[in-house]
Scaffold this motif. Structure first.
Motif, short mmCIF file in Angstrom:
data_model
loop_
_atom_site.label_atom_id
_atom_site.label_comp_id
_atom_site.label_asym_id
_atom_site.label_seq_id
_atom_site.Cartn_x
_atom_site.Cartn_y
_atom_site.Cartn_z
N UNK A 23 32.26 -31.38 -23.62
CA UNK A 23 31.09 -31.31 -22.74
C UNK A 23 29.85 -31.43 -23.60
N UNK A 24 28.89 -32.16 -23.08
CA UNK A 24 27.61 -32.25 -23.75
C UNK A 24 26.77 -31.09 -23.28
N UNK A 25 26.44 -30.20 -24.18
CA UNK A 25 25.60 -29.06 -23.84
C UNK A 25 24.24 -29.23 -24.49
N UNK A 26 23.21 -28.75 -23.82
CA UNK A 26 21.86 -28.89 -24.33
C UNK A 26 20.98 -27.84 -23.67
N UNK A 27 19.76 -27.73 -24.17
CA UNK A 27 18.82 -26.74 -23.67
C UNK A 27 17.49 -27.41 -23.32
N UNK A 28 16.92 -27.02 -22.18
CA UNK A 28 15.60 -27.49 -21.77
C UNK A 28 14.80 -26.27 -21.33
N UNK A 29 13.64 -26.08 -21.94
CA UNK A 29 12.77 -24.94 -21.62
C UNK A 29 13.51 -23.60 -21.65
N UNK A 30 14.39 -23.45 -22.61
CA UNK A 30 15.10 -22.19 -22.81
C UNK A 30 16.30 -21.97 -21.92
N UNK A 31 16.61 -22.93 -21.02
CA UNK A 31 17.76 -22.80 -20.13
C UNK A 31 18.87 -23.74 -20.62
N UNK A 32 20.09 -23.21 -20.70
CA UNK A 32 21.24 -24.00 -21.16
C UNK A 32 21.88 -24.76 -20.01
N UNK A 33 22.28 -26.01 -20.29
CA UNK A 33 22.92 -26.89 -19.32
C UNK A 33 24.11 -27.56 -19.98
N UNK A 34 24.99 -28.11 -19.14
CA UNK A 34 26.00 -29.04 -19.64
C UNK A 34 26.10 -30.19 -18.66
N UNK A 35 26.50 -31.34 -19.17
CA UNK A 35 26.64 -32.53 -18.33
C UNK A 35 28.04 -32.57 -17.75
N UNK A 36 28.09 -32.89 -16.47
CA UNK A 36 29.35 -33.09 -15.76
C UNK A 36 29.23 -34.45 -15.08
N UNK A 37 29.64 -35.47 -15.80
CA UNK A 37 29.46 -36.83 -15.31
C UNK A 37 27.99 -37.19 -15.29
N UNK A 38 27.47 -37.52 -14.12
CA UNK A 38 26.06 -37.90 -14.01
C UNK A 38 25.19 -36.75 -13.53
N UNK A 39 25.72 -35.53 -13.57
CA UNK A 39 24.99 -34.35 -13.10
C UNK A 39 24.88 -33.31 -14.21
#
Length: 168
Positions: A23-39
């Motif tokens: 999974x591609x994980x990343x952070x934007x403005x202090x919030x962590x996200x991961x990519x699930x396909x195009x979302x």
């Protein structure tokens, strides 16, 4: 040589059987996200240090915008620092245990786009006083709001046809 080939085959089989997915994980403005396909999905933020969060409709990663469609299971589990969370209209799912034990959470804005509020999603959020369930929700899952001892007002729309055990 046969020994090495067998070893390599075993390693390859183990990797394919486990279903491990990077999974591609990343952070934007202090919030962590991961990519699930195009979302993009809000991921593990148990250690988020802020008290107020406004989750955006979309996030930019590697030069591309991804809509934020879900708050993952256990995303803010036990984050006692959270006081206020605003969820955007792009989110359709609040995962299991997403805000479990966020005891100081007093305000949550759940948009009408949300169709699923998972098991234990707001369990033990004792600071919550008011909750409005969105019109798109048909089922309130097990223990979703159990232990929310501060709740004084709950608005449940006609769209809700099933309230699971111990939901409140």
């Amino acid at each position: 040589m046969k020994k090495y080939v067998r070893y390599l085959l075993v390693l390859l089989m183990c990797g394919s059987l486990t279903g491990v997915k990077a999974q591609k994980t990343f952070q934007v403005d202090g919030i962590n996200y991961y990519l699930d396909g195009s979302e993009a999905r809000v991921s593990d933020n148990r250690d988020y240090s802020g008290s107020k969060i406004i989750i955006p409709n979309s996030v930019l990663y590697d030069g591309k915008n991804y809509p934020v469609t879900s708050i993952a299971d256990s995303a803010f589990y036990g984050n006692w620092r959270l006081i206020e969370v605003t969820i955007p209209n792009s989110v359709t799912n609040i995962g299991n245990y997403a805000f479990h034990n966020c005891s100081d959470l007093t305000a949550i804005t759940i948009p009408n786009s949300v169709t699923t509020i998972g098991d234990y999603a707001f369990h033990n959020c004792s600071g919550l006083t008011t909750v409005t369930i969105p019109n798109a929700v048909t089922n309130i899952e097990n223990h979703a709001f159990q232990g929310c001892t501060g709740l004084t007002t709950v608005t449940i729309p006609n769209s809700v046809t099933n309230i699971e055990r111990y939901a409140f």
